[in-house]
Design a protein around this motif. Structure first.
Motif, mmCIF file in Angstrom:
data_model
loop_
_atom_site.group_PDB
_atom_site.id
_atom_site.type_symbol
_atom_site.label_atom_id
_atom_site.label_comp_id
_atom_site.label_asym_id
_atom_site.label_seq_id
_atom_site.Cartn_x
_atom_site.Cartn_y
_atom_site.Cartn_z
ATOM 1 N N PRO A 52 0.661 -1.172 -0.046
ATOM 2 C CA PRO A 52 0.236 -0.122 0.084
ATOM 3 C C PRO A 52 1.052 1.144 0.048
ATOM 4 N N LYS A 53 2.288 0.956 0.472
ATOM 5 C CA LYS A 53 3.052 2.452 0.461
ATOM 6 C C LYS A 53 3.398 2.470 -1.130
ATOM 7 N N GLY A 54 3.011 1.946 -1.464
ATOM 8 C CA GLY A 54 3.731 1.742 -2.966
ATOM 9 C C GLY A 54 3.662 3.379 -3.962
ATOM 10 N N ALA A 55 4.525 4.465 -4.125
ATOM 11 C CA ALA A 55 4.165 5.748 -5.144
ATOM 12 C C ALA A 55 4.786 5.132 -6.833
ATOM 13 N N CYS A 56 3.884 6.012 -7.143
ATOM 14 C CA CYS A 56 4.439 6.310 -8.882
ATOM 15 C C CYS A 56 5.337 6.474 -8.915
ATOM 16 N N VAL A 57 6.951 5.934 -9.675
ATOM 17 C CA VAL A 57 7.753 7.407 -9.903
ATOM 18 C C VAL A 57 8.227 7.559 -11.522
ATOM 19 N N ASN A 58 7.918 9.243 -11.746
ATOM 20 C CA ASN A 58 8.439 9.711 -12.762
ATOM 21 C C ASN A 58 10.224 9.236 -12.765
ATOM 22 N N PRO A 59 10.225 8.557 -13.989
ATOM 23 C CA PRO A 59 11.896 8.288 -13.686
ATOM 24 C C PRO A 59 12.502 9.672 -14.183
ATOM 25 N N LEU A 60 11.828 10.830 -14.984
ATOM 26 C CA LEU A 60 13.002 11.891 -15.158
ATOM 27 C C LEU A 60 13.060 13.083 -14.075
ATOM 28 N N GLU A 61 11.943 13.177 -13.691
ATOM 29 C CA GLU A 61 11.705 13.424 -12.210
ATOM 30 C C GLU A 61 12.781 12.762 -10.467
ATOM 31 N N LEU A 62 12.483 11.261 -10.969
ATOM 32 C CA LEU A 62 13.160 10.892 -9.941
ATOM 33 C C LEU A 62 15.197 11.581 -10.314
ATOM 34 N N VAL A 63 14.988 11.443 -11.887
ATOM 35 C CA VAL A 63 16.538 11.832 -12.533
ATOM 36 C C VAL A 63 16.747 13.066 -11.091
ATOM 37 N N ARG A 64 16.154 13.764 -11.614
ATOM 38 C CA ARG A 64 16.531 15.549 -11.430
ATOM 39 C C ARG A 64 16.799 15.517 -9.744
ATOM 40 N N THR A 65 15.948 14.543 -9.220
ATOM 41 C CA THR A 65 16.013 14.629 -7.871
ATOM 42 C C THR A 65 17.432 14.007 -7.117
#
Length: 315
Positions: free
Chosen positions: A37-50
């Motif tokens: 239930p704690k899983g999240a949708c990951v935007n790969p480009l946003e993840l890279v920037r962060t």
């Protein structure tokens, strides 16, 4: 275990899963479902920037470029990287190489580095189709990332369904579901990226679209499978050896102190498992436990596990 089981990764019945997610699934009652239930949708480009921003804040050097060549300098015990748009080279004792399907190409041409596991790597071009959300943005709740493998009635597909569903934001933030589905084992193998546009695959697009609509329309009521928004093919690279799965890392030992950690197959789920694989790679090099990830040493016992004949995988 004192942890609240509602917040842990475990097996759920279909009734429990629909209660948690709001009656999103129309799967057979005997379907084995694992959910967090704690899983999240990951935007790969946003993840890279962060992550790039965090790395810079911690004093690490960031260089945005493409790897041109990799070599091992045995005299100085260093891994060397030359880049396309920068003079000189980068050197390190530990190299984390996560270049997707290019891992094989980069290491096959590397100097003083042998990775026999890539002899068993091959590329497929699987179907990627986006659908609108049936309930629209106003009635749409956060949808989970779904990775699935189903044996279905032959009227839907006459081979095992291997697929994924990833929520995205479309035009004006309308919810969109990006689905991926593999064809029959061995029918989507290509020599290189250009093969995505070959007649060989193009002739399979229409039947794959129809099967996709039947599959997602029947089992996932929140997907409006009546009218696909688009159709694309994406490269996945797989390995004929059964040693490797979706969460396998390959460690190439060069010396007592130098090594390369990479992947020998992404199976179309690299984005979903990227953060977990990255954490496991660092943990492995620091001698810590790699939860949920197996690390295979290159070259060890390969002859035992190497298939007598090449088998194709669709998951």
């Amino acid at each position: 275990d004192d942890e609240d089981e509602e917040s842990s990764f475990r097996m759920y019945t279909m009734s429990e899963l629909n209660q948690l997610c709001g009656n999103m699934f129309n799967l057979p009652e005997d379907t084995l479902c694992f959910f967090h239930p704690k899983g999240a949708c990951v935007n790969p480009l946003e993840l890279v920037r962060t992550m790039t921003s965090l790395a810079k804040q911690n004093g690490l050097q960031h260089q945005d470029d493409r790897v041109q060549h990799v070599a091992y300098d045995a005299e100085n015990d260093r891994v060397l990287l030359t880049m396309n748009n920068h003079d000189g080279f980068l050197s390190a004792k530990k190299l984390y190489l996560f270049a997707g399907a290019q891992n094989k190409q980069i290491l096959d041409s590397a100097d003083n580095i042998a990775v026999p596991e890539f002899d068993d790597t091959y590329i497929t071009g699987i179907s990627t189709i986006r659908y609108p959300h049936r309930f629209g943005v106003e009635n749409c709740r956060m949808n989970p990332i779904v990775l699935g493998q189903l044996n279905v009635d032959s009227s839907i597909m006459d081979f095992q369904a291997n697929f994924s569903i990833i929520p995205e934001s479309g035009f004006e933030n309308e919810p969109v579901l990006k689905t991926r589905i593999s064809g029959r084992n061995g029918t989507e193998v290509i020599d290189n990226v250009q093969g995505l546009y070959s007649d060989y695959l193009m002739n399979q697009n229409a039947p794959m679209t129809s099967m996709s609509q039947r599959l997602f329309g029947k089992f996932f009521p929140y997907i409006d499978a009546r009218t696909p928004l688009d159709f694309n093919r994406c490269c996945t690279y797989r390995n004929h050896s059964s040693r490797f799965n979706k969460t396998s890392l390959l460690n190439v030992t060069l010396s007592e102190n130098s090594s390369i950690l990479t992947t020998a197959g992404c199976y179309g789920v690299g984005v979903k498992f990227g953060p977990a694989l990255g954490e496991a790679a660092v943990a492995y090099n620091h001698g810590d436990e790699c939860q949920g990830v197996q690390v295979i040493e290159s070259g060890l016992q390969r002859a035992v596990h190497q298939p007598k004949q090449k088998t194709f995988q669709a998951f």
